[in-house]
Write an enzyme that holds these catalytic residues in place. Structure first.
Site, PDB file in Angstrom:
ATOM      1  N   GLU A 292      72.832 149.124 112.052  1.00  0.00           N
ATOM      2  CA  GLU A 292      73.716 148.518 111.052  1.00  0.00           C
ATOM      3  C   GLU A 292      73.379 147.067 110.745  1.00  0.00           C
ATOM      4  O   GLU A 292      74.230 146.187 110.910  1.00  0.00           O
ATOM      5  CB  GLU A 292      75.152 148.529 111.582  1.00  0.00           C
ATOM      6  CG  GLU A 292      75.973 149.669 111.133  1.00  0.00           C
ATOM      7  CD  GLU A 292      77.333 149.665 111.825  1.00  0.00           C
ATOM      8  OE1 GLU A 292      78.098 150.574 111.520  1.00  0.00           O
ATOM      9  OE2 GLU A 292      77.625 148.772 112.660  1.00  0.00           O
ATOM     10  N   GLY A 294      72.996 143.579 108.939  1.00  0.00           N
ATOM     11  CA  GLY A 294      73.561 142.875 107.786  1.00  0.00           C
ATOM     12  C   GLY A 294      72.723 141.647 107.498  1.00  0.00           C
ATOM     13  O   GLY A 294      71.869 141.621 106.607  1.00  0.00           O
ATOM     14  N   TYR A 336      81.332 127.742 112.298  1.00  0.00           N
ATOM     15  CA  TYR A 336      80.529 127.984 113.505  1.00  0.00           C
ATOM     16  C   TYR A 336      79.546 126.845 113.827  1.00  0.00           C
ATOM     17  O   TYR A 336      78.697 127.025 114.684  1.00  0.00           O
ATOM     18  CB  TYR A 336      79.652 129.238 113.353  1.00  0.00           C
ATOM     19  CG  TYR A 336      80.220 130.437 112.663  1.00  0.00           C
ATOM     20  CD1 TYR A 336      81.287 131.144 113.207  1.00  0.00           C
ATOM     21  CD2 TYR A 336      79.644 130.908 111.483  1.00  0.00           C
ATOM     22  CE1 TYR A 336      81.764 132.278 112.584  1.00  0.00           C
ATOM     23  CE2 TYR A 336      80.117 132.052 110.852  1.00  0.00           C
ATOM     24  CZ  TYR A 336      81.183 132.734 111.411  1.00  0.00           C
ATOM     25  OH  TYR A 336      81.641 133.866 110.797  1.00  0.00           O
ATOM     26  N   CYS A 363      88.423 118.096  99.333  1.00  0.00           N
ATOM     27  CA  CYS A 363      89.274 117.085  99.962  1.00  0.00           C
ATOM     28  C   CYS A 363      89.517 117.479 101.400  1.00  0.00           C
ATOM     29  O   CYS A 363      90.601 117.958 101.758  1.00  0.00           O
ATOM     30  CB  CYS A 363      90.593 116.981  99.225  1.00  0.00           C
ATOM     31  SG  CYS A 363      90.354 116.471  97.542  1.00  0.00           S
TER      32      CYS A 363
HETATM   33  C1  LIG Z   1      79.035 142.362 111.026  1.00  0.00           C
HETATM   34  C2  LIG Z   1      78.726 143.708 111.493  1.00  0.00           C
HETATM   35  C3  LIG Z   1      77.432 144.197 111.376  1.00  0.00           C
HETATM   36  C4  LIG Z   1      76.275 143.376 110.876  1.00  0.00           C
HETATM   37  O1  LIG Z   1      75.995 142.320 111.727  1.00  0.00           O
HETATM   38  P1  LIG Z   1      74.729 141.374 111.416  1.00  0.00           P
HETATM   39  O2  LIG Z   1      74.761 140.369 112.502  1.00  0.00           O
HETATM   40  O3  LIG Z   1      74.977 140.780 110.076  1.00  0.00           O
HETATM   41  O4  LIG Z   1      73.526 142.228 111.453  1.00  0.00           O
HETATM   42  C5  LIG Z   1      77.210 145.508 111.760  1.00  0.00           C
HETATM   43  N1  LIG Z   1      78.212 146.282 112.231  1.00  0.00           N
HETATM   44  C6  LIG Z   1      79.469 145.834 112.349  1.00  0.00           C
HETATM   45  C7  LIG Z   1      80.526 146.731 112.835  1.00  0.00           C
HETATM   46  C8  LIG Z   1      79.777 144.543 111.983  1.00  0.00           C
HETATM   47  O5  LIG Z   1      81.018 144.100 112.119  1.00  0.00           O
END
Ligand SMILES: *Cc1c(COP(=O)(O)O)cnc(C)c1O
Length: 434
Positions: A292, A294, A336, A363
């Site tokens: 998964e 991102g 962060y 601001c």
């Molecule tokens: C945010 C998230 C991702 C992706 O994480 P990355 O660090 O962007 O690769 C994958 N799975 C779940 C459940 C997430 O919450």
């Protein structure tokens, strides 16, 4: 200076280029602040993940694009064209995916607090898989699916109890987490039994996600070991054999020249070798593996362009370079203390002879893009570029101080096109009622 990525270059005019397009020209043509992304870089990463996952885990392996990283219709279209699945976390993300024509069967629906409406909408759309987080959600899903005469395919989100040593706000695999059910506390086994008892859900396997911006494969190997042991324990206790294992996302990207780089294909190969040997060891058949990613699919492709306003030196303290955006388009430093690389796009090859704080226009003293950042000597009117902003920038953008959200421009072979229009002042008052 180090431009971090090969799609960032310097042209004959001495300007920063992204995907062959002159960044200073893009800023002039489309205005600032402006998100710019290189389409080829995104597609190449999609293919890297897809090919590496198929080769390492087998042809049924599926990388999902975790769409919270950068969510607009055009991104779902790219994910669909590149053969990925997607992970959605809200009704809004589901709606955008379907608006873009993304096939519902390849959507995984996440989230630790899906509302009854989200659940009903997702069932109506025919979302392929729910990743169920907790007992209340399972009960609600079973009831609503029953009312609709449906049986829904699900995974259960399990917390393996791993701290991948990233910032605590982006570490999600520890026992003390708002996500999922922990193995250590016995709650994971309980929720498996609950899922197996419900008539309107079909349990297919388990999901875990250990965190984000991880450079090491060790947390993934640890997660794979714990999850494989859990699959074996569930089989022993209930007779249920998981056929799908979702190992989450989280591989990192370089934001500065000091960050490590990741060989994504090699990381996936190493993970696969581990999962195979763990399964063989525990006498568990190799499950279908889902990844998964991102950030690592989209972060590198994107930069943000700003126009410099004031350059204010406070003797004995620091120099503030103020830009025409800030925490509304990039809240990651405020959230962060994330580090970025910045440069003056008009002359990236000039020496970075100053160290500055880059401030936004809100601001709010905490409205900073970064502190102690090397930068070319800047002046009002310069175009300032911040690199590696493709993930968790546009998708986290707000209208704080009623700043309209910037446009997103996608570059391909030197040609630019708008993929998200800049918000207008009219957009800002669209839902206001006098
Ligand atoms: C945010 C998230 C991702 C992706 O994480 P990355 O660090 O962007 O690769 C994958 N799975 C779940 C459940 C997430 O919450």
């Amino acid at each position: 200076m180090d431009l971090l990525y090969p799609h960032l270059t310097v042209n004959a005019a001495g300007h920063l280029c992204i995907g062959g397009a002159d960044a200073v020209e893009l800023a002039r043509q489309y205005g600032t602040p402006l998100y710019v992304m290189d389409e080829e870089t995104v597609r190449r990463q999609c293919r890297t993940y897809r090919q590496a996952a198929a080769e390492a885990f087998g042809p049924d392996a599926l990388p999902l694009y975790a769409s919270k990283a950068l969510c607009f219709a055009g991104m779902y279209k790219i994910a669909a064209e590149e053969g990925l699945g997607v992970d959605c976390v809200s009704g809004g993300e589901l709606y955008t995916a379907r608006y873009a024509g993304f096939p519902a069967g390849r959507i995984y629906f996440h989230g630790n607090n899906k509302t009854d409406r989200d659940i009903a909408d997702a069932l109506d759309m025919g979302v392929g898989t729910f990743v169920c987080d907790n007992a209340e959600e399972l009960t609600a899903l079973d009831r609503i699916a029953g009312e609709k005469g449906k049986v829904q395919r699900i995974l259960l989100r399990i917390t393996p109890g791993i701290d991948p040593h990233t910032h605590k706000a982006i570490s999600t695999g520890r026992v003390d987490s708002k996500f999922g059910s922990a193995i250590e506390t016995g709650q994971a086994m309980e929720i498996v039994k609950q899922a197996l008892s419900l008539p309107h859900v079909v349990l297919c396997g388990f999901h875990c996600h250990v965190g984000s911006q991880i450079f090491d494969i060790q947390p993934f190997v640890d997660a794979a070991r714990i999850m494989t042991d859990f699959i074996a324990a569930v089989r022993a206790e209930t007779g249920f054999l998981a056929s799908e294992l979702n190992l989450g996302g989280g591989l990192g990207v370089p934001y500065t020249e000091y960050d490590r780089t990741v060989d994504y294909a090699a990381a996936i190969r190493n993970m696969a070798a581990e999962v195979r040997s763990l399964c063989a060891d525990r006498n568990v058949p190799m499950p279908r593996v889902i990844l998964e990613p991102g950030r690592s699919l989209v972060a590198a492709s994107g930069i943000t362009l700003y126009t410099v306003g004031s350059v204010k030196t406070i003797p004995g303290f620091r120099t503030y370079v103020s830009v025409d955006g800030g925490m509304p388009d990039n809240p990651r430093y405020a959230l962060y203390q994330s580090r970025y690389t910045a440069l003056i796009a008009d002359r990236p090859d000039a020496p970075q002879d100053t160290r500055v704080t880059i401030a936004g226009r809100c601001c709010e003293s905490g409205d900073l893009i970064g502190e102690d950042m090397p930068l070319q000597t800047a002046a009002r009117g310069d175009i300032l570029a911040v690199l590696t902003t493709g993930a968790y920038n546009y998708s986290m953008a707000s209208n704080y101080n009623r700043l309209p959200r910037p446009a997103v421009v996608m570059v391909k072979d030197g040609q630019a096109r708008v993929v998200v229009r800049r918000e207008s002042y009219e957009d800002l008052v669209r839902n206001d009622i006098l």
